[in-house]
Structures are given as C-alpha cells and as structure tokens.
Design a protein around this motif. Structure first.
Motif, short mmCIF file in Angstrom:
data_model
loop_
_atom_site.label_atom_id
_atom_site.label_comp_id
_atom_site.label_asym_id
_atom_site.label_seq_id
_atom_site.Cartn_x
_atom_site.Cartn_y
_atom_site.Cartn_z
N UNK A 145 0.82 -1.22 0.00
CA UNK A 145 0.00 0.00 0.00
C UNK A 145 0.85 1.26 0.00
N UNK A 146 2.15 1.12 0.14
CA UNK A 146 3.05 2.27 0.04
C UNK A 146 2.91 2.95 -1.32
N UNK A 147 2.52 2.17 -2.34
CA UNK A 147 2.32 2.73 -3.67
C UNK A 147 1.25 3.82 -3.65
N UNK A 148 0.18 3.57 -2.91
CA UNK A 148 -0.90 4.56 -2.83
C UNK A 148 -0.42 5.82 -2.12
N UNK A 149 0.33 5.64 -1.05
CA UNK A 149 0.85 6.79 -0.33
C UNK A 149 1.78 7.65 -1.17
N UNK A 150 2.68 7.00 -1.92
CA UNK A 150 3.60 7.74 -2.77
C UNK A 150 2.85 8.45 -3.91
N UNK A 151 1.79 7.80 -4.40
CA UNK A 151 1.01 8.40 -5.48
C UNK A 151 0.23 9.61 -4.98
N UNK A 152 -0.37 9.48 -3.80
CA UNK A 152 -1.18 10.58 -3.27
C UNK A 152 -0.34 11.81 -2.97
N UNK A 153 0.96 11.62 -2.69
CA UNK A 153 1.86 12.75 -2.41
C UNK A 153 2.56 13.27 -3.66
N UNK A 154 2.23 12.69 -4.82
CA UNK A 154 2.80 13.17 -6.07
C UNK A 154 4.20 12.68 -6.36
N UNK A 155 4.71 11.75 -5.56
CA UNK A 155 6.08 11.29 -5.78
C UNK A 155 6.18 10.26 -6.89
N UNK A 156 5.10 9.50 -7.10
CA UNK A 156 5.14 8.48 -8.15
C UNK A 156 5.34 9.10 -9.52
N UNK A 157 4.84 10.32 -9.71
CA UNK A 157 4.99 10.98 -11.01
C UNK A 157 6.46 11.18 -11.38
N UNK A 158 7.29 11.44 -10.38
CA UNK A 158 8.71 11.65 -10.66
C UNK A 158 9.35 10.36 -11.18
N UNK A 159 8.90 9.22 -10.69
CA UNK A 159 9.43 7.95 -11.17
C UNK A 159 8.96 7.67 -12.59
N UNK A 160 7.65 7.88 -12.83
CA UNK A 160 7.10 7.58 -14.14
C UNK A 160 7.60 8.54 -15.21
N UNK A 161 8.11 9.70 -14.79
CA UNK A 161 8.68 10.64 -15.75
C UNK A 161 10.02 10.15 -16.27
N UNK A 162 10.58 9.15 -15.59
CA UNK A 162 11.85 8.56 -16.01
C UNK A 162 11.59 7.22 -16.68
N UNK A 163 12.61 6.40 -16.75
CA UNK A 163 12.46 5.12 -17.47
C UNK A 163 11.94 4.04 -16.52
N UNK A 164 10.88 4.33 -15.80
CA UNK A 164 10.24 3.38 -14.90
C UNK A 164 8.78 3.25 -15.29
N UNK A 165 8.36 2.05 -15.59
CA UNK A 165 6.97 1.82 -15.97
C UNK A 165 6.15 1.49 -14.73
N UNK A 166 4.84 1.54 -14.86
CA UNK A 166 3.98 1.20 -13.74
C UNK A 166 4.11 -0.27 -13.38
#
Length: 536
Positions: free
Chosen positions: A369-390
């Motif tokens: 569930x850490x994925x949800x927390x990182x997404x809600x804080x906008x941090x997941x976007x920084x990963x997806x902006x790079x060469x990391x897929x969902x």
C-alpha cells in the motif's frame, strides 16, 4: 503576546476535527469496544475463584511478567485485578500509538506537505497549529479515559467498581497525553514526518523494554519508563492516583518544551542534523525495488524484530499450558477443535499460528500500500517521468511484499520454537513449528492480491483491506468463543488454511489460494497500468 502567537488556534482545531472526523471516532470506538468486550468475556469465562487463581499462577511466569507487567492482587485474583493486569498495558500502548500518529499527521506531515506554510499566510499565530494539535490530542485522550472509565463501571461487574474503572481509564488517557507531548517534541527535533514517527515509536519501544526489565527484577528500573508509572496506579486493587498525576505533569513539561522549540525554529527545519547522503546512489537505489526497500527499511526491521518477539513471547509459556487448558473452558472454546491424538498445546498452537500470520500480514500490506501513499503525495509521477513503468513499480512492490511475508512468518515461527523448545518437556520439533507458520503464506498473498486489486480499481478505498483483515481476526480467533458459524471463517483466506500439525496438509487447498492470489494480482496490475494517476 501569547494571544497573538495562538491566534485562530480554535479554528485550526475545528479544521483538524473535520479532517479526522472518521479517524478519531474509529480509534475511540475500537479501543473502548475491545476493552469492554474483553471485560465481558472475562466475566463469563472466569466466574469462579478457582479459574481465576489458575490463571494467576500462569501469570507468575517471568516471560508473562515481561510481556504484560507485574500483577497486583495476584493472591486474590478478582476480575478487576485480572482486567488491569492483562489489559491496562496494551490498552495504554494503543492510546500511545493513536496519539503518536495523530500528532505527526498534523505537525510534521502537514509541514512537509506545505499546509502549515499555507495556513501561516493567513492571520494565524506562530504557535497556533501546534496548540490546536496538542489540544485536540489531549481532548481525544480525555474522552477516551472517560469512555473507558464510565463504560467499565457501567458493566457493574463484581470487583470492577467506579473508582477502579476511572483509574483504569485515567491511566490510559495519561499515557496518550505523555506520548502526545513526546511526539510534539520530536516533531520539532526531526526534519520530516518519518523521523518524528520513528523517534516516537523508538521511545515507546524503549519504554516497554525498560518496564519489562524492571518488572522482572525488583521494580526500581520500571520507574524510568512512563509505562511503568501507569502500571503503578494498580487499578482495581489499590487505585493510586499519584503515578497518574506524575505522568500528566511530565506531559505538561514536555509540551512546554515543544512549544519553546517550535517558537525558535524555522519552518521546515529541525534541530537534529540530518546525515548527509552519498554523493552517488548505491546500486540498490538505482531500481524501484531498492528505492521502496530504502523508504521502508526502518519500519520493516522494527516489524521483523517485533514478530520474533511475539513468537518468542508465546513460546515461552508453552510449558505451562497443558494443565491450564484442562481446567479452563475459555481456551477450549477458543481452540474449538475436536482433534484426537493431539495435546491441547498442539491444538492451541494452530490457533496461535493463525493469529501470528494475521499480525504478520500488517507489514506485508503496508509494503504494497506504500504505492498509494507515494502516489497521493505526487512522488510516483517523478518515477514515471523517467524510465520506470507502472508494471516495474508494481512488480517491485509485490516482490518486497512477498519477501516481507516470508521473513515475518518465518521469524514468528523461529521465535516460538526457540522459546518453546526451552520450556516444553522433550522439546519441540522445529520442522513442525516452521511448517505451521509458513503454511499461511498463501493466505497472506491473497490479502496482497486484494490490496493490488483495490490499488488498480479503487485506490481511495484501499483501507477496506484493513477492514477485511480485522474481520478475519475476529472470526478466526474469536469464532469458537462466540460460536460463529464455520462458514464465516471460510470467507477469509486464513480460515481456509489447513491447521498443521492437527490437520493433514491439503495441497489442493493451498494451491487454490495461491492461484486466487495470482489472479487477483494480475487483474490489479492490468487496471493499475491503465488508470489515471489522479484516481486518488
């Protein structure tokens, strides 16, 4: 001057109550409801003096003293003395956890998110936010103390009088207050919410450990710990208010210190220097799995130690259980088994393993569930902006969850075996104990699968997985006591696992659960890959 510093603190307090209009009632109802339920169970299960004295004998074990505290009124183990001895410490810890999470959420977490900076742009006092947080947290604990005291007194159980009930409730509330103050101090010292939470829980763990060492010894060391202070209230036996007054005074002093630190520090700054990071990231941090592990490593290590201690604590009392079970109807109802050829201890161990598995599922679910927390804080976007897929990120979180499940269940089994092997005549078979623990892995994986489906479909409702876990605990652990029908336990994956060593291994059932987990994970990953990030 003080009025200016606390300008609009009342409005901020009302805003916090609005934000936590569900969290606060859930905490209060859960704690009070569970305590009252246990009191009713004790009344029905330990109505006879002989049954209570038999329980008192098992409580003299040093391991039990370290776990729940030194008992008072052991020679005349009334229902009140039993309630305070076995429930006061853990109820107080629950209040401490509630207070820690609330204070961090409304201090350092809000500061990290930029909310306090936004609030201060309006006519708001410098100390108003901390004042509101502390005021609401203290109010929560006062209400909790009153609900516990009046609720227990209203049961009108013999030996659980109004004075003793109020002391019990006040001890719990005082514990919440002092950990509110401690957390407020750490929120000023640390630079981030994770650090404040970590320090607060570290102090809570040390308080528990120091109290355990002192209680097993002569009791002097216990006075170093605030948890030792509240146990000295001796609710329902001697009803001492002095230690509770000491706890409240200490909380007030710490609160004053927190206000002083808040007044002299800059926003977003902390007093404890942060350790400079590496100039270049390690190999582990260059992939999503390493990043998720790094973010959660402190919590996972703490849970791993806790699971081992849980297992060892229960294993340490295995040697005294056989004679106790033969005379105690409550535990026979909890076991709810008619297995022939197996001792009551072996049958109890199967139920114990299911409980340890459900507790071990908590850090596993937190990892995914850490994925949800990182997404809600906008941090997941920084990963997806790079060469990391969902899919990469989800697979990394799943891998971490699976490894966590293996570690947690393994450590609980190993801890139980190590302690049990030392106290049980003839020792305990390691293979049997370990198998009884890891057999619950497919059940934990099904819970992970449900969490992944919720992340993919309804990320706002991922908390439903916790509701399902609580339901599983109630029907599996308490089902025999409350005569729940068997089908209720079968609705949970933990109720589908064969109870080794009492039952034969059912490979088909385990394979089906594993297949269900895989299907749920695949569905969740597909939907997670397709949905919008703004879904939270």
């Amino acid at each position: 001057m003080a009025k200016a510093l606390n300008q609009n603190a009342g409005k901020l307090a009302r805003f916090m109550l609005r934000r936590d209009r569900l969290r606060i009632p859930i905490w209060l109802v859960a704690i009070v409801g569970f305590v009252i339920l246990v009191a009713l169970v004790y009344e029905s299960a330990y109505g006879e003096d002989g049954e209570r004295q038999a329980m008192a004998e098992t409580m003299k074990n040093p391991a039990m003293i370290a776990m729940i505290g030194k008992g008072y009124g052991i020679d005349d183990y009334t229902l009140g003395a039993m309630m305070a001895h076995q429930m006061l410490l853990f109820t107080a810890i629950a209040a401490a956890i509630m207070s820690i999470l609330f204070v961090v959420r409304h201090t350092r977490a809000d500061e990290e998110a930029g909310r306090i900076e936004l609030v201060r742009s309006f006519p708001t006092g410098r100390l108003a936010h901390l004042t509101a947080t502390v005021a609401v947290a203290i109010g929560m604990n006062v209400i909790l103390a009153l609900l516990l005291g009046l609720g227990l007194a209203a049961l009108q159980i013999e030996s659980m009088d109004v004075t003793g009930s109020l002391v019990f409730g006040a001890a719990v509330g005082a514990t919440g207050m002092i950990f509110t103050a401690m957390t407020a101090v750490f929120a000023q010292l640390s630079e981030n919410a994770r650090g404040a939470t970590g320090y607060a829980f570290l102090v809570l763990g040390l308080a528990y450990l120091i109290r355990a060492i002192g209680d097993v010894g002569d009791g002097v060391v216990s006075w170093i710990s605030p948890l030792g202070w509240i146990l000295e209230s001796r609710a329902y036996v001697e009803n001492h208010w002095g230690p509770l007054l000491l706890t409240v005074v200490a909380a007030l002093v710490l609160t004053g210190f927190a206000f002083y630190l808040n007044a002299i520090r800059d926003l977003d700054a902390g007093f404890l220097p942060s350790r400079p990071g590496r100039k270049h990231a390690s190999i582990m941090l260059r992939n999503p799995f390493g990043l998720l592990l790094r973010i959660q490593r402190t919590g996972l290590v703490a849970w791993a130690v806790g699971m081992f201690i849980f297992g060892a604590s229960y294993g340490s009392v295995m040697g005294d259980l056989e004679s106790f079970f033969a005379e105690n109807e409550l535990f026979q109802q909890l076991i709810h088994s008619e297995a022939l050829g197996f001792s009551m201890t072996e049958q109890f161990m199967t139920m114990l393993m299911s409980v340890l598995a459900m507790i071990g599922a908590i850090p596993v679910l937190m990892a995914i569930l850490k994925l949800v927390g990182e997404e809600s804080k906008g941090r997941a976007e920084h990963l997806f902006a790079r060469v990391v897929s969902r899919c990469q990120l989800m697979f990394s979180a799943l891998l971490l969850s699976f490894l966590t499940s293996v570690v947690m269940l393994s450590l609980s089994g190993i801890g139980l075996w190590l302690a049990g092997n030392a106290v049980v005549d003839g020792g305990m078979d390691f293979g049997r104990i370990y198998s009884a623990a890891v057999i619950y892995l497919p059940a934990v994986w099904v819970m992970v699968g449900l969490a992944v489906v919720l992340i993919g479909f309804l990320p706002r409702l991922t908390s439903l997985v916790w509701v399902y876990l609580i339901y599983s605990f109630l029907v599996v652990y308490m089902g025999g006591l409350f005569n729940f029908p068997d089908w209720m336990a079968k609705l949970t994956p933990f109720g589908q696992i064969p109870k080794i060593p009492v039952e034969e291994m059912d490979y088909a059932q385990v394979a089906i659960l594993t297949l269900i987990a895989v299907i749920l994970i695949v569905i969740g990953m597909i939907t997670y890959r397709k949905r919008d990030l703004e879904g939270i």
